[in-house]
Write a protein that holds these residues in place. Structure first.
Motif, PDB file in Angstrom:
ATOM      1  N   UNK A  17      21.455 -27.077  18.335  1.00 30.32           N
ATOM      2  CA  UNK A  17      22.868 -27.353  18.563  1.00 30.32           C
ATOM      3  C   UNK A  17      23.048 -27.932  19.964  1.00 30.32           C
ATOM      4  N   UNK A  18      23.721 -29.057  20.039  1.00 33.34           N
ATOM      5  CA  UNK A  18      24.017 -29.682  21.321  1.00 33.34           C
ATOM      6  C   UNK A  18      24.875 -28.732  22.161  1.00 33.34           C
ATOM      7  N   UNK A  19      24.585 -28.631  23.449  1.00 34.65           N
ATOM      8  CA  UNK A  19      25.336 -27.724  24.333  1.00 34.65           C
ATOM      9  C   UNK A  19      26.831 -28.021  24.306  1.00 34.65           C
ATOM     10  N   UNK A  20      27.181 -29.291  24.203  1.00 31.24           N
ATOM     11  CA  UNK A  20      28.597 -29.678  24.166  1.00 31.24           C
ATOM     12  C   UNK A  20      29.265 -29.210  22.875  1.00 31.24           C
ATOM     13  N   UNK A  21      28.505 -29.168  21.802  1.00 30.42           N
ATOM     14  CA  UNK A  21      29.022 -28.651  20.533  1.00 30.42           C
ATOM     15  C   UNK A  21      29.310 -27.154  20.650  1.00 30.42           C
ATOM     16  N   UNK A  22      28.355 -26.429  21.188  1.00 28.88           N
ATOM     17  CA  UNK A  22      28.536 -24.979  21.358  1.00 28.88           C
ATOM     18  C   UNK A  22      29.738 -24.679  22.238  1.00 28.88           C
ATOM     19  N   UNK A  23      29.867 -25.419  23.322  1.00 30.82           N
ATOM     20  CA  UNK A  23      30.993 -25.214  24.243  1.00 30.82           C
ATOM     21  C   UNK A  23      32.327 -25.441  23.542  1.00 30.82           C
ATOM     22  N   UNK A  24      32.363 -26.446  22.686  1.00 31.84           N
ATOM     23  CA  UNK A  24      33.594 -26.748  21.943  1.00 31.84           C
ATOM     24  C   UNK A  24      33.936 -25.639  20.955  1.00 31.84           C
ATOM     25  N   UNK A  25      32.916 -25.003  20.386  1.00 34.81           N
ATOM     26  CA  UNK A  25      33.125 -23.982  19.362  1.00 34.81           C
ATOM     27  C   UNK A  25      33.583 -22.638  19.922  1.00 34.81           C
ATOM     28  N   UNK A 203      22.341 -32.929  12.510  1.00 39.75           N
ATOM     29  CA  UNK A 203      22.532 -33.806  13.665  1.00 39.75           C
ATOM     30  C   UNK A 203      23.196 -33.063  14.831  1.00 39.75           C
ATOM     31  N   UNK A 204      22.593 -31.914  15.145  1.00 44.34           N
ATOM     32  CA  UNK A 204      22.904 -31.145  16.352  1.00 44.34           C
ATOM     33  C   UNK A 204      24.262 -30.442  16.310  1.00 44.34           C
ATOM     34  N   UNK A 205      24.733 -30.164  15.086  1.00 43.54           N
ATOM     35  CA  UNK A 205      25.888 -29.307  14.901  1.00 43.54           C
ATOM     36  C   UNK A 205      25.434 -27.940  14.414  1.00 43.54           C
ATOM     37  N   UNK A 206      26.379 -27.051  14.112  1.00 39.19           N
ATOM     38  CA  UNK A 206      26.022 -25.693  13.669  1.00 39.19           C
ATOM     39  C   UNK A 206      25.614 -25.651  12.196  1.00 39.19           C
ATOM     40  N   UNK A 207      24.872 -24.613  11.842  1.00 41.26           N
ATOM     41  CA  UNK A 207      24.556 -24.355  10.437  1.00 41.26           C
ATOM     42  C   UNK A 207      25.790 -23.789   9.740  1.00 41.26           C
ATOM     43  N   UNK A 208      25.810 -23.926   8.416  1.00 43.25           N
ATOM     44  CA  UNK A 208      26.879 -23.296   7.646  1.00 43.25           C
ATOM     45  C   UNK A 208      28.141 -24.128   7.510  1.00 43.25           C
ATOM     46  N   UNK A 209      28.057 -25.418   7.844  1.00 41.70           N
ATOM     47  CA  UNK A 209      29.231 -26.271   7.672  1.00 41.70           C
ATOM     48  C   UNK A 209      28.775 -27.688   7.337  1.00 41.70           C
ATOM     49  N   UNK A 210      29.495 -28.300   6.434  1.00 40.89           N
ATOM     50  CA  UNK A 210      29.202 -29.677   6.043  1.00 40.89           C
ATOM     51  C   UNK A 210      30.450 -30.274   5.440  1.00 40.89           C
ATOM     52  N   UNK A 211      30.285 -31.381   4.725  1.00 40.67           N
ATOM     53  CA  UNK A 211      31.458 -32.024   4.153  1.00 40.67           C
ATOM     54  C   UNK A 211      31.070 -32.862   2.941  1.00 40.67           C
ATOM     55  N   UNK A 212      32.071 -33.095   2.102  1.00 38.41           N
ATOM     56  CA  UNK A 212      31.957 -34.012   0.978  1.00 38.41           C
ATOM     57  C   UNK A 212      33.005 -35.096   1.154  1.00 38.41           C
ATOM     58  N   UNK A 213      32.546 -36.341   1.171  1.00 40.65           N
ATOM     59  CA  UNK A 213      33.462 -37.474   1.158  1.00 40.65           C
ATOM     60  C   UNK A 213      33.749 -37.845  -0.298  1.00 40.65           C
ATOM     61  N   UNK A 214      35.024 -38.080  -0.590  1.00 37.06           N
ATOM     62  CA  UNK A 214      35.451 -38.470  -1.940  1.00 37.06           C
ATOM     63  C   UNK A 214      36.329 -39.701  -1.846  1.00 37.06           C
TER      64      UNK A 214
END
Length: 378
Positions: A17-25, A203-214
């Motif tokens: 996880x990118x440090x900036x991602x963790x800080x944002x969370x 891509x350096x985000x957290x586990x347990x989250x994703x998305x579906x584009x429709x």
């Protein structure tokens, strides 16, 4: 470089996880913890953050925010995309034998409820024969399912040509872009993709989250798989994982700004790794070496057992298959489908780099792998 320092070259399995991602969370675990669907000021504030992430995610793949549905990851997104099409009049699915198990197992399920499923082979380079795809499509074909970039070999298919063919046949295109999004440019409008799955932790985000584009076309055909409170336009009910979603959004934002920089630097390191490792007598790269993602190299070291090599490497993290079965006595179904023998498949290692990989680490890995391969072969 010491044998105590972990060198992580299994980034197709997961990433730091990118440090900036963790800080944002972090604030969304403590101060900003309200439910995003609550009507009070605190809830509305959180909902604004979620809407921002929908925009950030859509921006990464050139979609619209209302075309994004958040999930627990790519596997759930694939389940929603495939099983959500169960009540369509057309009952034929086409996919490829080298797909991830999340796709293959869902196709097995769809077959069990009355769908016809065709599993197309690939050539020895991992690429799909478009003429074969065209011959396979009938007036009963509902959807074609295929990866953007293969998780084991990194091979990238001819997405433009495939999507053009599917559009001419009025067939939906479900693209598992889990290994591509956040690493290379993925444009759902340009590529004519109807449904697309992604996962933050690739891509350096957290586990347990994703998305579906429709796309608008696909959205009208999909039925929800998780029902309850009607969240996310009734496509996927349940209280949102707001910290994870915020992390996904920040990872998307960072990726947009670093795509070209990461690609140029990591590709040089990947090429350096291959040049070094291919000094081992008889070794070769699995899959097309031109049409592949820049961070992945799958190499066969003949007469070297990959499980033994992985264990001997100790502090160097690599894999010999998909991330869900990194050490297994079974040969990779992907490599077998590409024509490798059991022995060759069981002698193959996947190296997957990230933006955190260094040149010194590559030097160390090359020396260590070559040393151990000689020992294990003898």
């Amino acid at each position: 470089m010491s044998q105590q320092e972990i060198i992580y070259l299994d980034n197709n399995a997961t990433t730091r996880v990118d440090d900036r991602v963790l800080e944002e969370m972090l604030p969304y675990f403590t101060d900003l913890y309200a439910n995003s669907t609550s009507s009070h000021i605190a809830g509305l504030t959180i909902n604004e953050a979620v809407e921002k992430v929908a925009w950030q995610t859509a921006n990464l793949i050139n979609a619209e925010p209302d075309e994004i549905t958040f999930t627990s990851g790519a596997t759930e997104a694939i389940n929603l995309a495939v099983k959500g099409l169960a009540y369509q009049e057309r009952k034929h699915i086409v996919t490829v034998v080298t797909e991830h198990k999340a796709v293959l197992e869902n196709c097995h399920f769809m077959k069990s409820i009355g769908f016809d499923v065709t599993y197309l082979p690939t050539a020895s380079d991992g690429l799909l024969d478009l003429e074969l795809l065209e011959k396979t499509i009938t007036d009963k074909t509902l959807v074609f399912i295929m990866m953007f970039s293969n998780n084991e070999t990194g091979v990238i298919q001819n997405i433009n040509a495939i999507s053009a063919l599917l559009k001419s046949k009025n067939v939906l295109f479900l693209c598992d872009a889990t290994q591509a999004v956040g690493k290379i440019s993925v444009d759902v409008k340009k590529y004519g993709i109807d449904l697309l799955t992604l996962s933050a932790h690739k891509f350096h985000g957290p586990k347990g989250v994703g998305a579906l584009y429709l796309s608008a076309k696909a959205k009208t055909k999909l039925i929800p798989q998780i029902i309850g409170g009607g969240q996310q336009r009734k496509l996927r009910s349940g209280t949102l994982n707001v910290p994870g979603i915020v992390g996904l959004g920040k990872a998307c934002e960072i990726a947009v700004n670093q795509l070209e920089e990461n690609q140029n630097r990591v590709k040089l390191l990947r090429d350096k790794l291959e040049i070094g490792l291919l000094q081992f007598e008889g070794s070769f790269v699995n899959g097309d070496i031109q049409n592949r993602i820049y961070n992945t190299s799958n190499i066969c070291f003949p007469s070297v057992n990959s499980e033994q090599l992985i264990m001997a490497l100790g502090n160097i993290s690599v894999s010999n298959g998909a991330s869900c079965s990194a050490v297994t006595s079974e040969p990779s179904h992907v490599l077998k489908a590409m024509g490798l023998s059991d022995e060759q498949a069981l002698s193959s290692i996947r190296f997957s780099l990230s933006k955190y990989t260094t040149s010194d680490e590559i030097d160390y890995v090359v020396d260590r792998v070559l040393e151990l391969c000689v020992k294990l072969r003898s």
